[in-house]
Design a protein around this motif. Structure first.
Motif, short mmCIF file in Angstrom:
data_model
loop_
_atom_site.label_atom_id
_atom_site.label_comp_id
_atom_site.label_asym_id
_atom_site.label_seq_id
_atom_site.Cartn_x
_atom_site.Cartn_y
_atom_site.Cartn_z
N HIS A 155 0.82 -1.21 0.00
CA HIS A 155 0.00 0.00 0.00
C HIS A 155 0.85 1.26 0.00
O HIS A 155 0.46 2.27 -0.59
CB HIS A 155 -0.96 0.00 1.19
CG HIS A 155 -2.05 -1.02 1.06
ND1 HIS A 155 -3.14 -1.08 1.90
CD2 HIS A 155 -2.22 -2.03 0.16
CE1 HIS A 155 -3.93 -2.07 1.53
NE2 HIS A 155 -3.39 -2.67 0.50
N ASP A 156 2.00 1.22 0.66
CA ASP A 156 2.86 2.40 0.69
C ASP A 156 3.31 2.77 -0.73
O ASP A 156 3.24 3.95 -1.13
CB ASP A 156 4.09 2.15 1.56
CG ASP A 156 3.74 2.07 3.04
OD1 ASP A 156 2.64 2.55 3.41
OD2 ASP A 156 4.55 1.53 3.82
N LEU A 190 0.34 4.08 -2.86
CA LEU A 190 -0.01 5.47 -2.57
C LEU A 190 1.04 6.43 -3.13
O LEU A 190 0.70 7.52 -3.59
CB LEU A 190 -0.14 5.65 -1.05
CG LEU A 190 -1.37 4.98 -0.42
CD1 LEU A 190 -1.22 4.91 1.10
CD2 LEU A 190 -2.65 5.72 -0.81
N LEU A 224 -7.46 0.45 -0.59
CA LEU A 224 -6.86 1.68 -0.08
C LEU A 224 -7.91 2.67 0.42
O LEU A 224 -7.58 3.58 1.20
CB LEU A 224 -6.03 2.36 -1.17
CG LEU A 224 -4.87 1.56 -1.78
CD1 LEU A 224 -4.17 2.38 -2.84
CD2 LEU A 224 -3.89 1.14 -0.69
N ARG A 225 -9.13 2.52 -0.02
CA ARG A 225 -10.16 3.49 0.35
C ARG A 225 -10.45 3.41 1.85
O ARG A 225 -10.60 2.32 2.39
CB ARG A 225 -11.42 3.26 -0.49
CG ARG A 225 -11.15 3.55 -1.97
CD ARG A 225 -12.36 3.39 -2.88
NE ARG A 225 -11.89 3.59 -4.27
CZ ARG A 225 -12.08 2.72 -5.25
NH1 ARG A 225 -12.76 1.60 -5.02
NH2 ARG A 225 -11.62 2.97 -6.46
N ASP A 266 -8.26 4.61 3.95
CA ASP A 266 -6.95 4.97 4.52
C ASP A 266 -6.84 6.50 4.49
O ASP A 266 -7.05 7.13 3.46
CB ASP A 266 -5.85 4.34 3.67
CG ASP A 266 -4.45 4.54 4.24
OD1 ASP A 266 -4.17 5.66 4.71
OD2 ASP A 266 -3.65 3.60 4.19
N PRO A 267 -6.52 7.13 5.63
CA PRO A 267 -6.45 8.60 5.65
C PRO A 267 -5.49 9.16 4.60
O PRO A 267 -5.74 10.25 4.06
CB PRO A 267 -5.95 8.90 7.07
CG PRO A 267 -6.37 7.72 7.88
CD PRO A 267 -6.30 6.54 6.96
N ARG A 268 -4.42 8.42 4.30
CA ARG A 268 -3.47 8.89 3.29
C ARG A 268 -4.13 8.89 1.91
O ARG A 268 -3.92 9.81 1.10
CB ARG A 268 -2.22 8.02 3.28
CG ARG A 268 -1.40 8.10 4.56
CD ARG A 268 -0.29 7.06 4.54
NE ARG A 268 -0.82 5.70 4.48
CZ ARG A 268 -0.09 4.61 4.27
NH1 ARG A 268 1.23 4.72 4.09
NH2 ARG A 268 -0.65 3.41 4.25
N PHE A 269 -4.93 7.88 1.63
CA PHE A 269 -5.65 7.82 0.35
C PHE A 269 -6.65 8.96 0.25
O PHE A 269 -6.75 9.63 -0.78
CB PHE A 269 -6.36 6.47 0.22
CG PHE A 269 -7.14 6.31 -1.06
CD1 PHE A 269 -6.53 5.95 -2.25
CD2 PHE A 269 -8.51 6.56 -1.06
CE1 PHE A 269 -7.27 5.82 -3.42
CE2 PHE A 269 -9.26 6.43 -2.23
CZ PHE A 269 -8.63 6.06 -3.41
N GLU A 270 -7.39 9.19 1.32
CA GLU A 270 -8.39 10.25 1.29
C GLU A 270 -7.75 11.61 1.12
O GLU A 270 -8.29 12.50 0.44
CB GLU A 270 -9.23 10.21 2.58
CG GLU A 270 -9.99 8.89 2.79
CD GLU A 270 -10.84 8.49 1.60
OE1 GLU A 270 -11.40 9.39 0.92
OE2 GLU A 270 -10.94 7.27 1.32
#
Length: 481
Positions: free
Chosen positions: A428-429, A432, A459-460, A462-466
Motif C-alpha cells: 500500500h505504501d 499510494l 486503499l479506500r 486509509d487517511p493517506r488515500f483520502e
C-alpha cells in the motif's frame, strides 16, 4: 406533441455532407511509389478536413480499406458516409497522372470523374483542384478562411513534398530506426525549402515520439520538441500539427489544463480524429467526463475503424464507471489493431483486470512482454508479475529494467498502472506513492480514483488515500478548462 415536434425537426434538418477518400491505387511502374499514392490520399483528407461543413473520415479508417474488394455501398454503410472518392496515381520519373471519381455510394452513381496529368511539380495544383471539385460537387459553401486554407501550399517544392510524405510513412511505423529515417528525410526537406512551419512541426513530433516511446528520455530531446514547435508557430500561428505537439508537451509537464486547451485548438485547425482522441484521453485524466465522452464520440464518427477510437470509447466508459462497456470497447480495439501487441492489448489487460478476469489479463500482459517492443515489453513483464501477486518475479522484472521506474515517474498512465500494480501486490505504501505521483503530474480524475477503479478498493478509507483524493479534487478544479 413534443416528441412529434422534435421528430419533425430532426427529419427536416439537412444531413451533413460526408465522404471517405479511399486509398489511391498505385499504378506506377515502380512499386516503391506506393508511398506517394498513400501520401496524396492523406493530403486530400487533410485538405477536406479543414472544411467544417463536411464530415471526412480520418486517415486510419480510410487506410483500413486499402486493397479491399468490398462493394462501395458496404464501405459507405460501415463508415456512415454518403460519398466515396476513389482514384489512382501513376508516376514514372517526373511524369504524373492522377485519376479520381466521386461516387454516391448508395446508388453507385458517378457524380464526376476526372484525369489530371502533369509533372511532379504540378502535384500541388492538382491536389487543390481535386479538393475544390469535391467541395463544389457536394454543394458545400466554403468560408473565406477555408478558401484560403485550400489555396495555401505548406510545401512549395515537390522534392521537399516527396521527402515529407516518406517521413510521414516512416513515423507511422514508430520504431527507433524508422524515426531516425523520418528525422533524416525531414531535415533533407528543410535543406531544400528552408524554414517551414509544417516541417518544423514534423521535427517537433519526431522529437516528442523519441522521448514518449522511451527511445531518448533525456531533457535535451524534449527541449528539441519544444523549440521546433515554437519555431513552427512563429512561422504559422495557425499550425494545427504544431498545436497538437504543444498539447502533448503540456501533458508531459503535467499541465493538463493547457494540454486540453492546446489540443482543442489543434482540433479546430483540422487535427481531426487524432486530435479528438488525445482530447478525449486528456479529459479523462483531468476528470472532465462530459468532454471526454463527447470527444470520444466525435473521434468514433471521424475514425470509426480505428482501434484508438475504440480505446477512447473505453476510457469514456471507465470514466462513467461502466466497466463491462469498457471491456467491450477494448476487445474491439484489439480486433481493429490486428495481431501486433501494444497499447490496445495493454488497455485490454486492464479492462480484464477491472472486470475480474485475472487470468485473461495476465495472458494479455504476457503477450505484450514477449513482443520485444521497448516500453510495452517492459510494462507487460512488470505488470504481469504484479497482477499474479508474484513478489519475486516483480523484483526480478524491475531489476532487469533499471530505467523503467524513472521513465514511469514522468508518465501519468504508467504511474496509474504501477499504483494499481502495487495495490494488487498488497504494498500500500508504494501504491499510494505512485498514485500521488500520478496526481502530481496531472492525472487527477477524482471520481475514477475514489469510486471506480476496483483495484484501489483496499486503499479506500486509509487517511493517506483520502488526503490524495482531496488533492486530486483540488487540482481538477484548478485546471479551469
Amino acid at each position: 406533441r413534443l416528441r412529434r415536434t422534435l421528430s419533425k425537426a430532426a427529419a427536416t434538418r439537412p444531413e451533413q455532407a460526408s465522404i471517405v477518400v479511399l486509398p489511391f491505387e498505385n499504378l506506377s511502374p515502380d512499386p516503391e511509389n506506393a508511398f506517394f499514392a498513400d501520401g496524396l490520399t492523406e493530403e486530400i483528407i487533410a485538405d477536406l478536413s479543414k472544411v467544417r461543413a463536411l464530415r471526412v473520415i480520418s486517415r486510419t479508417s480510410a487506410m483500413h480499406y486499402k486493397g479491399t474488394t468490398k462493394p462501395l455501398p458496404v464501405i459507405a454503410q460501415e463508415l456512415n458516409v454518403r460519398h466515396v472518392l476513389e482514384g489512382s496515381v501513376r508516376r514514372a520519373g517526373n511524369s504524373l497522372r492522377i485519376t479520381a471519381q466521386l461516387i454516391e455510394a448508395a446508388t453507385d452513381v458517378h457524380l464526376w470523374a476526372e484525369k489530371y496529368s502533369g509533372v511532379l511539380d504540378d502535384v500541388f495544383e492538382i491536389q487543390e483542384k481535386l479538393s475544390r471539385t469535391i467541395v463544389d460537387a457536394l454543394k458545400v459553401q466554403l468560408t473565406p478562411e477555408e478558401d484560403r486554407s485550400l489555396a495555401a501550399r505548406q510545401l512549395p517544392d515537390a522534392r521537399a513534398f516527396e521527402r515529407y510524405l516518406k517521413a510521414q510513412q516512416a513515423i507511422y511505423t514508430m520504431s527507433p530506426a524508422s524515426l531516425d529515417r523520418a528525422l533524416e528525410l525531414t531535415r533533407e526537406a528543410i535543406a531544400i525549402v528552408g524554414p517551414n512551419a509544417l516541417l518544423y512541426a514534423t521535427l517537433a513530433h519526431i522529437s516528442f515520439l523519441f522521448h514518449d516511446l522511451g527511445v531518448r528520455t533525456d531533457d535535451a530531446t524534449l527541449g528539441e520538441a519544444v523549440a521546433w514547435s515554437d519555431r513552427a508557430l512563429e512561422l504559422s500561428p495557425d499550425s494545427g500539427p504544431a498545436f497538437l505537439v504543444k498539447g502533448q508537451l503540456a501533458r508531459k509537464r503535467g499541465e493538463m489544463g493547457a494540454a486540453i486547451k492546446l489540443t482543442r485548438r489543434a482540433v479546430e485547425l483540422g487535427a481531426g480524429g487524432e486530435g479528438l482522441l488525445w482530447l478525449s484521453f486528456f479529459c479523462f485524466q483531468a476528470g472532465r467526463i462530459d468532454e471526454c465522452r463527447e470527444a470520444a464520440e466525435r473521434a468514433a464518427t471521424a475514425d470509426p475503424m480505428s482501434g484508438w477510437s475504440q480505446a477512447a470509447a473505453a476510457y469514456a466508459a471507465l470514466a462513467d464507471g461502466d466497466l463491462q462497456r469498457g471491456l467491450m470497447h477494448t476487445r474491439a480495439a484489439v480486433d481493429m489493431a490486428g495481431d501486433e501487441p501494444g497499447a490496445s492489448v495493454l488497455f485490454l489487460a486492464y479492462a480484464l483486470l477491472y472486470a475480474g478476469q485475472d487470468d485473461e489479463a495476465v495472458r494479455a500482459l504476457s503477450q505484450i512482454a514477449q513482443s520485444g517492443t521497448a516500453i510495452f515489453g517492459d510494462i507487460g513483464a512488470v505488470l504481469g508479475a504484479m497482477i499474479r501477486r508474484d513478489h519475486d518475479a516483480t523484483d526480478r522484472a524491475l531489476a532487469q529494467r533499471p530505467g523503467f521506474l524513472s521513465v514511469a515517474r514522468a508518465d501519468r498512465e504508467l504511474s496509474w498502472f504501477l499504483a494499481d500494480g502495487f495495490a494488487r501486490l498488497g504494498d500500500h505504501d508504494a501504491a499510494l506513492d505512485w498514485l500521488g505521483n500520478a496526481i502530481d503530474i496531472g492525472f487527477c480524475n477524482h471520481r475514477f480514483w475514489s469510486k471506480v477503479d476496483p483495484v484501489l478498493a483496499p486503499l479506500r478509507g486509509d487517511p493517506r488515500f483520502e488526503a490524495l483524493m482531496n488533492r486530486a479534487l483540488e487540482k481538477q478544479r484548478a485546471f479551469g478548462v
